[in-house]
Write a protein that holds these residues in place. Structure first.
Motif, PDB file in Angstrom:
ATOM      1  N   ILE A  51     -34.821   7.503 -10.349  1.00  0.00           N
ATOM      2  CA  ILE A  51     -34.573   5.958  -9.493  1.00  0.00           C
ATOM      3  C   ILE A  51     -34.344   5.019 -11.298  1.00  0.00           C
ATOM      4  O   ILE A  51     -33.769   3.954 -11.815  1.00  0.00           O
ATOM      5  CB  ILE A  51     -35.139   5.364  -9.002  1.00  0.00           C
ATOM      6  N   CYS A  54     -32.381   5.419 -13.738  1.00  0.00           N
ATOM      7  CA  CYS A  54     -30.849   5.056 -13.457  1.00  0.00           C
ATOM      8  C   CYS A  54     -29.885   3.436 -13.158  1.00  0.00           C
ATOM      9  O   CYS A  54     -29.592   2.960 -13.888  1.00  0.00           O
ATOM     10  CB  CYS A  54     -30.072   5.688 -11.846  1.00  0.00           C
ATOM     11  N   CYS A  55     -31.542   3.319 -12.714  1.00  0.00           N
ATOM     12  CA  CYS A  55     -31.602   1.326 -12.224  1.00  0.00           C
ATOM     13  C   CYS A  55     -32.398   0.864 -14.042  1.00  0.00           C
ATOM     14  O   CYS A  55     -31.423   0.159 -14.220  1.00  0.00           O
ATOM     15  CB  CYS A  55     -32.342   1.309 -11.340  1.00  0.00           C
ATOM     16  N   LYS A  59     -28.929   0.956 -16.596  1.00  0.00           N
ATOM     17  CA  LYS A  59     -28.215   0.100 -16.154  1.00  0.00           C
ATOM     18  C   LYS A  59     -29.417  -0.700 -16.371  1.00  0.00           C
ATOM     19  O   LYS A  59     -28.291  -1.765 -16.319  1.00  0.00           O
ATOM     20  CB  LYS A  59     -27.872   0.328 -14.583  1.00  0.00           C
ATOM     21  N   TYR A  61     -31.156  -2.841 -15.062  1.00  0.00           N
ATOM     22  CA  TYR A  61     -31.341  -3.587 -13.519  1.00  0.00           C
ATOM     23  C   TYR A  61     -32.758  -3.968 -13.516  1.00  0.00           C
ATOM     24  O   TYR A  61     -33.193  -2.964 -13.741  1.00  0.00           O
ATOM     25  CB  TYR A  61     -30.383  -2.977 -12.736  1.00  0.00           C
ATOM     26  N   CYS A  64     -32.369  -1.787  -7.690  1.00  0.00           N
ATOM     27  CA  CYS A  64     -31.361  -1.082  -7.197  1.00  0.00           C
ATOM     28  C   CYS A  64     -30.741  -1.639  -6.511  1.00  0.00           C
ATOM     29  O   CYS A  64     -29.571  -1.807  -6.743  1.00  0.00           O
ATOM     30  CB  CYS A  64     -31.477   0.236  -6.547  1.00  0.00           C
ATOM     31  N   CYS A  67     -27.171  -3.643  -8.565  1.00  0.00           N
ATOM     32  CA  CYS A  67     -26.164  -2.774  -8.326  1.00  0.00           C
ATOM     33  C   CYS A  67     -25.072  -2.635  -7.511  1.00  0.00           C
ATOM     34  O   CYS A  67     -25.179  -2.106  -6.427  1.00  0.00           O
ATOM     35  CB  CYS A  67     -27.399  -0.758  -8.406  1.00  0.00           C
ATOM     36  N   ASN A  69     -23.312  -0.467  -6.695  1.00  0.00           N
ATOM     37  CA  ASN A  69     -23.320   1.396  -6.100  1.00  0.00           C
ATOM     38  C   ASN A  69     -24.104   1.109  -5.280  1.00  0.00           C
ATOM     39  O   ASN A  69     -24.530   2.245  -4.357  1.00  0.00           O
ATOM     40  CB  ASN A  69     -23.540   2.124  -7.007  1.00  0.00           C
ATOM     41  N   TYR A  70     -25.318  -0.147  -4.949  1.00  0.00           N
ATOM     42  CA  TYR A  70     -26.096   0.122  -3.488  1.00  0.00           C
ATOM     43  C   TYR A  70     -25.353   0.147  -2.162  1.00  0.00           C
ATOM     44  O   TYR A  70     -25.134  -0.873  -2.368  1.00  0.00           O
ATOM     45  CB  TYR A  70     -26.657  -1.186  -3.875  1.00  0.00           C
ATOM     46  N   CYS A  72     -27.331   3.856  -2.908  1.00  0.00           N
ATOM     47  CA  CYS A  72     -26.857   5.270  -3.769  1.00  0.00           C
ATOM     48  C   CYS A  72     -27.254   6.753  -3.887  1.00  0.00           C
ATOM     49  O   CYS A  72     -27.875   6.612  -2.649  1.00  0.00           O
ATOM     50  CB  CYS A  72     -26.516   5.425  -4.827  1.00  0.00           C
ATOM     51  N   ILE A  74     -29.450   8.444  -4.748  1.00  0.00           N
ATOM     52  CA  ILE A  74     -30.280   9.093  -5.516  1.00  0.00           C
ATOM     53  C   ILE A  74     -31.367   7.807  -4.185  1.00  0.00           C
ATOM     54  O   ILE A  74     -32.402   7.779  -3.768  1.00  0.00           O
ATOM     55  CB  ILE A  74     -29.988   8.130  -6.865  1.00  0.00           C
ATOM     56  N   LEU A  75     -30.521   7.489  -3.709  1.00  0.00           N
ATOM     57  CA  LEU A  75     -31.756   6.335  -3.624  1.00  0.00           C
ATOM     58  C   LEU A  75     -32.103   6.797  -1.889  1.00  0.00           C
ATOM     59  O   LEU A  75     -32.759   7.086  -1.424  1.00  0.00           O
ATOM     60  CB  LEU A  75     -31.257   4.743  -2.897  1.00  0.00           C
TER      61      LEU A  75
HETATM   62  S1  SF4 Z   1     -28.276   1.796  -6.618  1.00  0.00           S
HETATM   63 FE1  SF4 Z   1     -28.244   3.806  -6.984  1.00  0.00          FE
HETATM   64  S2  SF4 Z   1     -27.092   3.628  -9.162  1.00  0.00           S
HETATM   65 FE2  SF4 Z   1     -27.573   1.428  -8.896  1.00  0.00          FE
HETATM   66  S3  SF4 Z   1     -29.391   1.790 -10.092  1.00  0.00           S
HETATM   67 FE3  SF4 Z   1     -30.048   2.355  -7.947  1.00  0.00          FE
HETATM   68  S4  SF4 Z   1     -31.119   4.503  -8.591  1.00  0.00           S
HETATM   69 FE4  SF4 Z   1     -28.812   3.715  -9.427  1.00  0.00          FE
END
Ligand code: SF4
Ligand code: SF4
Length: 120
Positions: A51, A54-55, A59, A61, A64, A67, A69-70, A72, A74-75
């Motif tokens: 997590i 990625c986050c 990215k 951030y 999450c 994001c 894509n929340y 996702c 992974i979560l």
């Molecule tokens: S929501 Fe998923 S894709 Fe987005 S930053 Fe978090 S782990 Fe990554």
């Protein structure tokens, strides 16, 4: 009392007992999710949490909820693990979505751990 002290998954590092035990540079206790990287005390390339990688690393951030894509895969995988704490971090992220970071910090600063009651 900053957003930096909130873990990408919604855990609150500042009030976590393991975080209170932290010691730089020999790294005992937990060093927190996102802390110590800005100052060079830690190397983000050594991060292992999927997590966080990625986050925060890829990215940039804070959590999450920032994001698009929340939520996702992974979560979803994280939340499907056995144990109350995983569901609770999901609720904490949802609280941030509905009430904002500022209100999350306001309530979580009174917790005795990285998770707690979600009342304003
Ligand atoms: S929501 Fe998923 S894709 Fe987005 S930053 Fe978090 S782990 Fe990554
Ligand atoms: S589980 Fe991962 S994202 Fe959550 S606080 Fe720990 S390192 Fe950060």
């Amino acid at each position: 009392m900053t957003i930096r002290e909130i873990g990408c998954c919604g855990a609150y590092c500042k009030t976590c007992i393991e975080y209170q035990k932290k010691k730089y540079p020999n790294q005992t206790g937990c060093l927190g999710c996102k802390l110590g990287y800005d100052t060079g005390e830690r190397d983000l390339d050594k991060a292992k949490c999927e997590i966080k990688i990625c986050c925060f690393k890829e990215k940039n951030y804070e959590t999450c909820v920032d994001c698009p894509n929340y939520p996702c895969k992974i979560l979803e995988k994280h939340w499907s693990k056995k144990g109350w704490k995983y569901q609770q971090t999901k609720k904490q992220l949802e609280f941030i979505i509905n009430n904002g970071y500022e209100n999350f910090i306001k309530i979580s600063d009174n917790w005795n751990g990285p998770r707690g009651k979600l009342f304003l």
